[in-house]
Motif scaffolding. Structure first.
Motif, PDB file in Angstrom:
ATOM      1  N   PHE A  49       0.844  -1.499  -0.219  1.00  0.00           N
ATOM      2  CA  PHE A  49      -0.124   0.138  -0.103  1.00  0.00           C
ATOM      3  C   PHE A  49       0.833   1.294   0.019  1.00  0.00           C
ATOM      4  O   PHE A  49       0.404   2.342  -0.425  1.00  0.00           O
ATOM      5  N   ALA A  50       1.893   1.246   0.446  1.00  0.00           N
ATOM      6  CA  ALA A  50       2.817   2.298   0.887  1.00  0.00           C
ATOM      7  C   ALA A  50       3.482   2.767  -0.621  1.00  0.00           C
ATOM      8  O   ALA A  50       3.300   3.899  -0.911  1.00  0.00           O
ATOM      9  N   TYR A  51       3.964   1.694  -1.471  1.00  0.00           N
ATOM     10  CA  TYR A  51       4.499   2.460  -2.832  1.00  0.00           C
ATOM     11  C   TYR A  51       3.298   2.815  -3.680  1.00  0.00           C
ATOM     12  O   TYR A  51       3.661   3.713  -4.635  1.00  0.00           O
ATOM     13  N   ILE A  52       2.158   2.087  -3.420  1.00  0.00           N
ATOM     14  CA  ILE A  52       0.964   2.411  -4.438  1.00  0.00           C
ATOM     15  C   ILE A  52       0.721   3.835  -4.218  1.00  0.00           C
ATOM     16  O   ILE A  52       0.371   4.781  -5.170  1.00  0.00           O
ATOM     17  N   VAL A  53       0.578   4.462  -2.782  1.00  0.00           N
ATOM     18  CA  VAL A  53       0.433   5.699  -2.318  1.00  0.00           C
ATOM     19  C   VAL A  53       1.193   6.504  -2.833  1.00  0.00           C
ATOM     20  O   VAL A  53       1.028   7.851  -3.613  1.00  0.00           O
ATOM     21  N   TRP A  54       2.604   6.291  -2.959  1.00  0.00           N
ATOM     22  CA  TRP A  54       3.670   7.310  -3.408  1.00  0.00           C
ATOM     23  C   TRP A  54       3.631   7.548  -4.696  1.00  0.00           C
ATOM     24  O   TRP A  54       3.633   8.447  -5.567  1.00  0.00           O
ATOM     25  N   CYS A  55       2.961   6.359  -5.569  1.00  0.00           N
ATOM     26  CA  CYS A  55       2.893   6.646  -6.988  1.00  0.00           C
ATOM     27  C   CYS A  55       1.662   7.240  -7.376  1.00  0.00           C
ATOM     28  O   CYS A  55       1.574   8.188  -8.389  1.00  0.00           O
ATOM     29  N   ALA A  56       0.591   7.311  -6.728  1.00  0.00           N
ATOM     30  CA  ALA A  56      -0.762   7.935  -7.012  1.00  0.00           C
ATOM     31  C   ALA A  56      -0.325   9.428  -6.695  1.00  0.00           C
ATOM     32  O   ALA A  56      -1.093  10.155  -7.174  1.00  0.00           O
ATOM     33  N   GLU A  57       0.337   9.676  -5.563  1.00  0.00           N
ATOM     34  CA  GLU A  57       0.685  10.946  -5.299  1.00  0.00           C
ATOM     35  C   GLU A  57       1.473  11.680  -6.134  1.00  0.00           C
ATOM     36  O   GLU A  57       1.660  12.881  -6.137  1.00  0.00           O
ATOM     37  N   ASN A  58       2.324  10.958  -7.213  1.00  0.00           N
ATOM     38  CA  ASN A  58       3.539  11.436  -8.131  1.00  0.00           C
ATOM     39  C   ASN A  58       2.945  10.984  -9.372  1.00  0.00           C
ATOM     40  O   ASN A  58       3.551  10.113  -9.809  1.00  0.00           O
ATOM     41  N   LYS A  59       1.991  11.315  -9.825  1.00  0.00           N
ATOM     42  CA  LYS A  59       1.358  10.645 -11.251  1.00  0.00           C
ATOM     43  C   LYS A  59       2.374  10.644 -12.207  1.00  0.00           C
ATOM     44  O   LYS A  59       2.914  11.870 -12.658  1.00  0.00           O
ATOM     45  N   GLY A  60       2.643   9.621 -13.001  1.00  0.00           N
ATOM     46  CA  GLY A  60       3.466   9.642 -14.303  1.00  0.00           C
ATOM     47  C   GLY A  60       5.011   9.642 -13.899  1.00  0.00           C
ATOM     48  O   GLY A  60       5.752   9.377 -14.737  1.00  0.00           O
ATOM     49  N   VAL A  61       5.327   9.885 -12.495  1.00  0.00           N
ATOM     50  CA  VAL A  61       6.707  10.044 -12.119  1.00  0.00           C
ATOM     51  C   VAL A  61       7.538   8.476 -12.298  1.00  0.00           C
ATOM     52  O   VAL A  61       8.609   8.334 -12.734  1.00  0.00           O
ATOM     53  N   VAL A  62       6.826   7.718 -11.701  1.00  0.00           N
ATOM     54  CA  VAL A  62       7.519   6.217 -11.585  1.00  0.00           C
ATOM     55  C   VAL A  62       8.041   5.706 -12.783  1.00  0.00           C
ATOM     56  O   VAL A  62       9.121   4.887 -12.825  1.00  0.00           O
ATOM     57  N   THR A  63       7.281   6.030 -14.132  1.00  0.00           N
ATOM     58  CA  THR A  63       7.659   5.474 -15.607  1.00  0.00           C
ATOM     59  C   THR A  63       8.755   6.444 -16.122  1.00  0.00           C
ATOM     60  O   THR A  63       9.231   5.993 -16.989  1.00  0.00           O
ATOM     61  N   SER A  64       8.635   7.506 -15.611  1.00  0.00           N
ATOM     62  CA  SER A  64       9.399   8.636 -16.392  1.00  0.00           C
ATOM     63  C   SER A  64      11.122   8.148 -16.225  1.00  0.00           C
ATOM     64  O   SER A  64      11.362   7.605 -15.183  1.00  0.00           O
ATOM     65  N   ASP A  65      11.779   8.816 -17.033  1.00  0.00           N
ATOM     66  CA  ASP A  65      13.329   8.296 -17.144  1.00  0.00           C
ATOM     67  C   ASP A  65      14.096   9.551 -16.308  1.00  0.00           C
ATOM     68  O   ASP A  65      15.195   9.755 -16.596  1.00  0.00           O
ATOM     69  N   SER A  66      13.166  10.488 -15.840  1.00  0.00           N
ATOM     70  CA  SER A  66      13.697  11.619 -15.199  1.00  0.00           C
ATOM     71  C   SER A  66      14.502  11.133 -13.928  1.00  0.00           C
ATOM     72  O   SER A  66      14.476   9.828 -13.274  1.00  0.00           O
ATOM     73  N   GLU A  67      15.198  12.257 -13.280  1.00  0.00           N
ATOM     74  CA  GLU A  67      16.053  11.817 -12.082  1.00  0.00           C
ATOM     75  C   GLU A  67      14.910  11.500 -10.818  1.00  0.00           C
ATOM     76  O   GLU A  67      15.046  10.689 -10.107  1.00  0.00           O
ATOM     77  N   GLU A  68      13.810  12.227 -10.957  1.00  0.00           N
ATOM     78  CA  GLU A  68      12.834  11.919 -10.302  1.00  0.00           C
ATOM     79  C   GLU A  68      12.117  10.713 -10.319  1.00  0.00           C
ATOM     80  O   GLU A  68      11.976   9.851  -9.197  1.00  0.00           O
ATOM     81  N   GLY A  69      11.925  10.369 -11.361  1.00  0.00           N
ATOM     82  CA  GLY A  69      11.473   8.886 -11.655  1.00  0.00           C
ATOM     83  C   GLY A  69      12.470   7.862 -11.081  1.00  0.00           C
ATOM     84  O   GLY A  69      12.089   6.883 -10.665  1.00  0.00           O
ATOM     85  N   LYS A  70      13.972   8.011 -11.482  1.00  0.00           N
ATOM     86  CA  LYS A  70      14.683   7.217 -10.966  1.00  0.00           C
ATOM     87  C   LYS A  70      14.930   6.875  -9.544  1.00  0.00           C
ATOM     88  O   LYS A  70      14.965   5.851  -8.889  1.00  0.00           O
ATOM     89  N   ALA A  71      14.807   8.212  -8.925  1.00  0.00           N
ATOM     90  CA  ALA A  71      14.874   8.183  -7.357  1.00  0.00           C
ATOM     91  C   ALA A  71      13.393   7.422  -6.968  1.00  0.00           C
ATOM     92  O   ALA A  71      13.800   6.830  -5.621  1.00  0.00           O
TER      93      ALA A  71
END
Length: 648
Positions: free
Chosen positions: A428-450
């Protein structure tokens, strides 16, 4: 009102009745008489208020794994029972899909472990769990839990003979397959009367018996008088409701849409590697049921969602794509779909006022699937109450032994369901992190990598979900039928993740291979109802003491005596000169260095069977729970829709 003592189970039974009433010596008229008799019987069978009476030692309500295992355990102990299941067949729903090491040890005692393995996933497949943003282009495999195959576990067990290993490795097998395999074996058992299509309605408990009312699918009423009843009738248990037992806990946030389907599109499904589970950062989960062509996909949905609102073919593509674009695969068949809500609940009691009625499995506890504790906890419940009922019916088990079922199993249920909630919280924790940062987890940005690194570090740090061996087989029972250790002894620390081998009273005895390197000490334990006294002394001194106590008191308690004077390694692992093992592999008593042979063996036997005066003192009650991990708060169980809608 017409009353009969036996059901008319077959047409053959009708003809037997007809012959008894209408047989005529005129051979040419027999067919005519049989026709009239059958016509009358069919008329009678449609009369209202028809009652079928049954008189059995034990009524088992529910024909799922919990019910079938209670019935099988009773039969292994020589006790007949009637098992009633409201449905006509076993479940078609893909529930439990891992039988843990402790459950496999118990199933081995029941003689069905190899049968389960034969219909389960092949032994060479691992249990790897993947964490991914999705299988579509641009998807990222974030992390992986490496969980070895049963074959690899078996090799590790053979190489690590320090008592820390289980006797058996775990096994992957869908509950639907397990139930379907077990059902005909239960039906063929001469000590188990099975009645599928027989629905429990209510019961009345007295001091010395229970009278239950059940109804079959034709509306015919069945009255069952039994010495005991075991309710294994699921989350909405009518047995539990009949006893007025409430439940503590609550629902997990949200609901899930389940799609059980067939697909041989392995290349696409294994795009990021072979897996048992893939947990997607979107909250979707896919499970490989058989490593061939059967899969289950769970999709998070609002609790108001209806089955008809969902298109399973489209939802599979979206679910596999997860955070990315839809990822279509070739679907051979949709097997079943449903919408269900995970709940965490524990029955406030497991045992009725007169110790005549008990609840087991989902009737007693409801877990979220994470950790796989649901059916595995039920296996322990059913095995435990089965041997204790057999001891009571055979006359050597007292009422405190029956009460110990609650005292011993409820704390296990409490810990297991809370731990399943803790595992759910990891996801549930990582699901919330991704929901709060839409589109970040799939991006190749530094933010996405982090973010991906944060998730990877998180799941690797909290990888206990299928590694909590302390939870699975390190629990220790505490009740009035366990002989406590001597004052001054220090109990080994209990750890959730790690199993610490010990013969501390109440613990599961450590598995160890004897010096021939192939015989497990578990292989020497008594079968069925037998306790086992293992004596490592040269002269078998403790065996002599217990044999004398047994004969002097004309005790009917069955005990197998095992003398191992030359097994120094096993003796070291087992810590004491003598250990008394219960029929469930748990330590009932062990010798004390300070007392030695001055032990009162007769008193020990009386305590462990619940016939000693001190056993009648107040039982050890489990600590009350106000809120379990990951629930949305305490909610009355009957106000929550656990299983919403189903569609075949």
């Amino acid at each position: 009102m017409l009353t009969t003592n036996k059901s008319r189970d077959t047409e053959c039974g009708m003809h037997s009745w007809a012959k008894a009433l209408f047989w005529t010596p005129h051979k040419g008229q027999r067919d005519q008489w049989y026709s009239i008799a059958d016509h009358l019987l069919r008329k009678v069978s449609r009369l209202p208020n028809m009652v079928v009476n049954h008189d059995v030692p034990v009524l088992v309500v529910g024909g799922g794994p919990a019910g079938m295992l209670v019935a099988l355990q009773l039969s292994k102990n020589g006790i007949p029972c009637l098992m009633a299941e409201r449905n006509l067949d076993t479940t078609k729903w893909p529930k439990m899909d891992i039988t843990n090491a402790r459950s496999m040890e118990l199933l081995k005692r029941l003689g069905i472990d190899q049968g389960l393995r034969s219909v389960g996933v092949a032994q060479n497949y691992n249990f790897d769990v993947l964490f991914s943003t999705g299988l579509s282009d641009g998807g990222h495999l974030i992390s992986k839990w490496d969980l070895p195959s049963p074959d690899a576990w078996r090799k590790k067990i053979a190489e690590t003979n320090d008592g820390s290993m289980p006797r058996e490795p775990y096994q992957r097998c869908s509950q639907a397959i397990f139930e379907a395999w077990l059902k005909p074996r239960i039906e063929a058992n001469p000590l188990i009367t099975t009645k599928f299509g027989l629905k429990f309605e209510s019961l009345v408990e007295s001091e010395d018996s229970v009278t239950s009312t059940l109804v079959d699918q034709s509306g015919e009423k069945h009255i069952v008088k039994s010495s005991y009843v075991v309710g294994c009738d699921g989350a909405g248990s009518k047995v539990r409701h009949s006893l007025g037992i409430s439940m503590t806990g609550g629902p997990v946030p949200g609901a899930m849409y389940l799609i059980h389907f067939k697909s041989k599109d392995m290349d696409r499904l294994h795009r990021q590697g072979q897996f048992w589970h893939i947990f997607f950062t979107s909250g979707h989960v896919i499970i490989s049921q058989d490593e061939k062509d059967t899969w289950t996909l769970h999709i998070p949905v609002p609790i108001t969602t209806k089955v008809d609102d969902m298109d399973p073919m489209q939802e599979i593509a979206k679910g596999l794509g997860a955070e990315g674009a839809p990822f279509p695969i070739t679907i051979d068949k949709i097997l079943v779909t449903s919408i269900w809500r995970p709940n965490i609940y524990l029955a406030d009691r497991y045992v009725s006022d007169h110790c005549r009625v008990f609840v087991s499995g989902d009737s007693a506890h409801q877990n979220v699937p994470t950790g796989g504790y649901g059916m595995n906890t039920a296996v322990g419940d059913s095995f435990d109450i089965g041997w204790k009922l057999a001891a009571a019916i055979r006359g050597y088990g007292g009422r405190p032994l029956l009460q110990s079922y609650e005292d011993e199993r409820r704390p296990v249920g409490m810990r297991n369901i809370d731990r399943s909630g803790a595992h759910f919280g990891v996801h549930f924790a990582y699901i919330v992190w991704c929901a709060e940062n839409k589109g970040v987890v799939t991006s190749d940005s530094e933010e996405g990598k982090a973010l991906r690194k944060k998730i990877a570090d998180h799941v690797q740090e909290k990888d206990d979900e299928n590694k909590d061996h302390g939870i699975e087989f390190g629990f220790r029972y505490k009740s009035t039928v366990i002989v406590p250790p001597e004052d001054g002894e220090v109990e080994p620390k209990w750890l959730e993740k790690h199993y610490v081998p010990s013969t501390w009273p109440g613990a599961r005895a450590p598995h160890v291979f004897l010096k021939d390197k192939t015989t497990s000490i578990f292989d020497l334990f008594g079968q069925g109802p037998e306790f086992t006294l293992v004596d490592f002394t040269k002269g078998g001194d403790y065996i002599k003491r217990f044999q004398l106590a047994k004969s002097s008191n004309n005790s009917s308690i069955p005990i197998k005596f095992v003398h191992l004077p030359d097994e120094s390694h096993a003796h070291k692992v087992w810590e004491r000169d003598a250990v008394l093992i219960r029929p469930d592999d748990h330590v009932a008593w062990r010798s004390s260095p300070s007392i030695g042979l001055d032990v009162d063996a007769a008193e020990v036997l009386a305590i462990v069977t619940g016939t000693h005066d001190s056993s009648n003192k107040a039982s050890t009650k489990a600590a009350e729970v106000t809120k379990f991990t990951s629930t949305i708060g305490n909610v009355q169980h009957n106000q929550v829709e656990s299983l919403a809608e189903f569609q075949k």
